[in-house]
Design a protein around this motif. Structure first.
Motif, PDB file in Angstrom:
ATOM      1  N   TYR A 170       3.882   7.007  -0.982  1.00 18.86           N
ATOM      2  CA  TYR A 170       3.946   7.076   0.568  1.00 18.86           C
ATOM      3  C   TYR A 170       5.718   7.095   0.513  1.00 18.86           C
ATOM      4  O   TYR A 170       6.389   6.605  -0.099  1.00 18.86           O
ATOM      5  CB  TYR A 170       3.566   6.261   1.403  1.00 18.86           C
ATOM      6  CG  TYR A 170       1.838   6.469   1.394  1.00 18.86           C
ATOM      7  CD1 TYR A 170       1.088   6.141   0.190  1.00 18.86           C
ATOM      8  CD2 TYR A 170       1.455   7.320   2.301  1.00 18.86           C
ATOM      9  CE1 TYR A 170      -0.415   6.190   0.163  1.00 18.86           C
ATOM     10  CE2 TYR A 170      -0.087   7.385   2.009  1.00 18.86           C
ATOM     11  CZ  TYR A 170      -1.055   7.088   1.122  1.00 18.86           C
ATOM     12  OH  TYR A 170      -2.334   7.357   1.162  1.00 18.86           O
ATOM     13  N   VAL A 188       3.258  12.817   0.754  1.00 19.29           N
ATOM     14  CA  VAL A 188       2.661  11.665  -0.291  1.00 19.29           C
ATOM     15  C   VAL A 188       3.066  12.575  -1.376  1.00 19.29           C
ATOM     16  O   VAL A 188       2.504  13.689  -1.737  1.00 19.29           O
ATOM     17  CB  VAL A 188       1.064  11.581  -0.124  1.00 19.29           C
ATOM     18  CG1 VAL A 188       0.943  10.500  -1.173  1.00 19.29           C
ATOM     19  CG2 VAL A 188       0.870  11.011   1.493  1.00 19.29           C
ATOM     20  N   GLY A 191      -1.528   8.010  -9.271  1.00 16.08           N
ATOM     21  CA  GLY A 191      -1.140   7.337  -8.185  1.00 16.08           C
ATOM     22  C   GLY A 191      -0.698   8.064  -7.083  1.00 16.08           C
ATOM     23  O   GLY A 191      -0.511   9.443  -7.015  1.00 16.08           O
ATOM     24  N   LEU A 192      -0.324   7.371  -5.848  1.00 21.95           N
ATOM     25  CA  LEU A 192       0.256   7.998  -4.693  1.00 21.95           C
ATOM     26  C   LEU A 192       1.165   7.291  -4.105  1.00 21.95           C
ATOM     27  O   LEU A 192       1.007   5.928  -4.225  1.00 21.95           O
ATOM     28  CB  LEU A 192      -0.839   8.148  -3.573  1.00 21.95           C
ATOM     29  CG  LEU A 192      -2.108   9.050  -3.893  1.00 21.95           C
ATOM     30  CD1 LEU A 192      -3.204   8.076  -4.388  1.00 21.95           C
ATOM     31  CD2 LEU A 192      -2.398  10.012  -2.777  1.00 21.95           C
ATOM     32  N   GLY A 227       0.725  -1.180  -0.056  1.00 18.41           N
ATOM     33  CA  GLY A 227      -0.172   0.116  -0.161  1.00 18.41           C
ATOM     34  C   GLY A 227       0.991   1.319   0.080  1.00 18.41           C
ATOM     35  O   GLY A 227       0.162   2.147  -0.059  1.00 18.41           O
ATOM     36  N   LYS A 228       2.110   1.270  -0.103  1.00 15.11           N
ATOM     37  CA  LYS A 228       2.943   2.275  -0.098  1.00 15.11           C
ATOM     38  C   LYS A 228       2.975   2.951  -1.589  1.00 15.11           C
ATOM     39  O   LYS A 228       3.326   4.308  -1.421  1.00 15.11           O
ATOM     40  CB  LYS A 228       4.518   2.078   0.479  1.00 15.11           C
ATOM     41  CG  LYS A 228       4.350   1.704   1.988  1.00 15.11           C
ATOM     42  CD  LYS A 228       5.812   1.464   2.425  1.00 15.11           C
ATOM     43  CE  LYS A 228       5.913   1.293   3.708  1.00 15.11           C
ATOM     44  NZ  LYS A 228       7.218   0.888   4.477  1.00 15.11           N
ATOM     45  N   ILE A 280       2.390  15.460  -9.752  1.00 13.16           N
ATOM     46  CA  ILE A 280       1.617  16.580  -9.788  1.00 13.16           C
ATOM     47  C   ILE A 280       1.171  17.102  -8.409  1.00 13.16           C
ATOM     48  O   ILE A 280       0.586  18.098  -7.924  1.00 13.16           O
ATOM     49  CB  ILE A 280       0.041  15.940 -10.022  1.00 13.16           C
ATOM     50  CG1 ILE A 280      -0.447  14.798  -9.341  1.00 13.16           C
ATOM     51  CG2 ILE A 280      -0.015  15.750 -11.702  1.00 13.16           C
ATOM     52  CD1 ILE A 280      -1.963  14.502  -9.763  1.00 13.16           C
ATOM     53  N   ALA A 281       2.034  16.394  -7.140  1.00 15.04           N
ATOM     54  CA  ALA A 281       1.791  16.867  -5.740  1.00 15.04           C
ATOM     55  C   ALA A 281       2.967  16.148  -5.007  1.00 15.04           C
ATOM     56  O   ALA A 281       3.465  15.155  -5.462  1.00 15.04           O
ATOM     57  CB  ALA A 281       0.493  16.573  -5.061  1.00 15.04           C
ATOM     58  N   VAL A 294       0.242   3.083  -4.597  1.00 14.36           N
ATOM     59  CA  VAL A 294      -1.385   2.930  -5.116  1.00 14.36           C
ATOM     60  C   VAL A 294      -1.517   3.702  -6.194  1.00 14.36           C
ATOM     61  O   VAL A 294      -1.346   4.585  -6.420  1.00 14.36           O
ATOM     62  CB  VAL A 294      -2.228   3.216  -3.844  1.00 14.36           C
ATOM     63  CG1 VAL A 294      -2.084   2.032  -2.739  1.00 14.36           C
ATOM     64  CG2 VAL A 294      -2.438   4.179  -3.474  1.00 14.36           C
ATOM     65  N   GLU A 332       2.140  12.645  -5.495  1.00 15.93           N
ATOM     66  CA  GLU A 332       0.934  12.072  -6.530  1.00 15.93           C
ATOM     67  C   GLU A 332       1.637  12.297  -7.924  1.00 15.93           C
ATOM     68  O   GLU A 332       2.307  13.128  -8.259  1.00 15.93           O
ATOM     69  CB  GLU A 332      -0.185  12.982  -6.184  1.00 15.93           C
ATOM     70  CG  GLU A 332      -0.735  12.772  -4.615  1.00 15.93           C
ATOM     71  CD  GLU A 332      -2.113  13.161  -4.714  1.00 15.93           C
ATOM     72  OE1 GLU A 332      -3.084  13.094  -5.586  1.00 15.93           O
ATOM     73  OE2 GLU A 332      -2.084  14.103  -3.905  1.00 15.93           O
TER      74      GLU A 332
END
Lengths: 109, 109
Positions: B45, B101, B42-43, B24-25, B62-63, B27, B103
């Motif tokens: 972590y 996070v 996606g993200l 889940g790090k 994008i972030a 996704v 993105e």
């Protein structure tokens, strides 16, 4: 309350940037349908989280599992993948994931 | 390499269930366009992750931000939000998020 959860949505607009809550422990992408209705596709990592509702919401759990208590009343109820629950508007719910990642589709009614 | 990143995609099909990598790090949700082309939203972590490519990929941040090394060669390069990098097909890249996070929008060419 067990049923076939949605697998994909077509003809929609999806936001590239996620909504990030609780330091990334809850994240979702917004989806807008051609009729203007909205859903979010989300993931919840381990922890316990409280969400306030404005409009009524339907939460479909599509992977993993969680425990939920609605409006602070009654028992916590387990919701595995393939189940759903409704939350009234102008209310709140608490949702807890013990391990892994729970995934949901949230519909705003 | 700085530009206006995409904000949303319209007329697409989005998968409800995420792709979940590294516990889940990392996704992502898959998006399919009417011409059959695909992207993922996606993200990432905190952590360091290696991804193999089949087709060439364009990764738009994008972030948040990350550091990247492509095909194990050269220096790690920082990519803040609003930048992008290309990865050749049949290759790999390593991506590291220090905090928060990151993105991305990944396009398969």
């Amino acid at each position: 309350m067990s049923y076939a959860p949605p697998e994909e949505f077509s003809g929609v607009t999806v936001a590239c940037k996620a909504n990030v809550y609780f330091d990334g422990k809850v994240v979702s992408h917004a989806v807008t349908f051609s009729d203007g209705s909205k859903k979010t596709l989300g993931l919840i990592y381990p922890g316990s989280f409280k969400f306030n509702t404005d409009a009524p919401e339907k939460m479909e759990i599509i992977a993993g599992g969680c425990r939920v208590r609605i409006a602070g009343k009654g028992d916590w109820i387990g919701f595995p993948a393939g189940t759903w629950f409704d939350v009234p508007g102008k209310s709140f719910f608490e949702i807890e994931v013990e391990k892994g990642v729970a995934e949901y589709v949230c519909s705003f009614c």
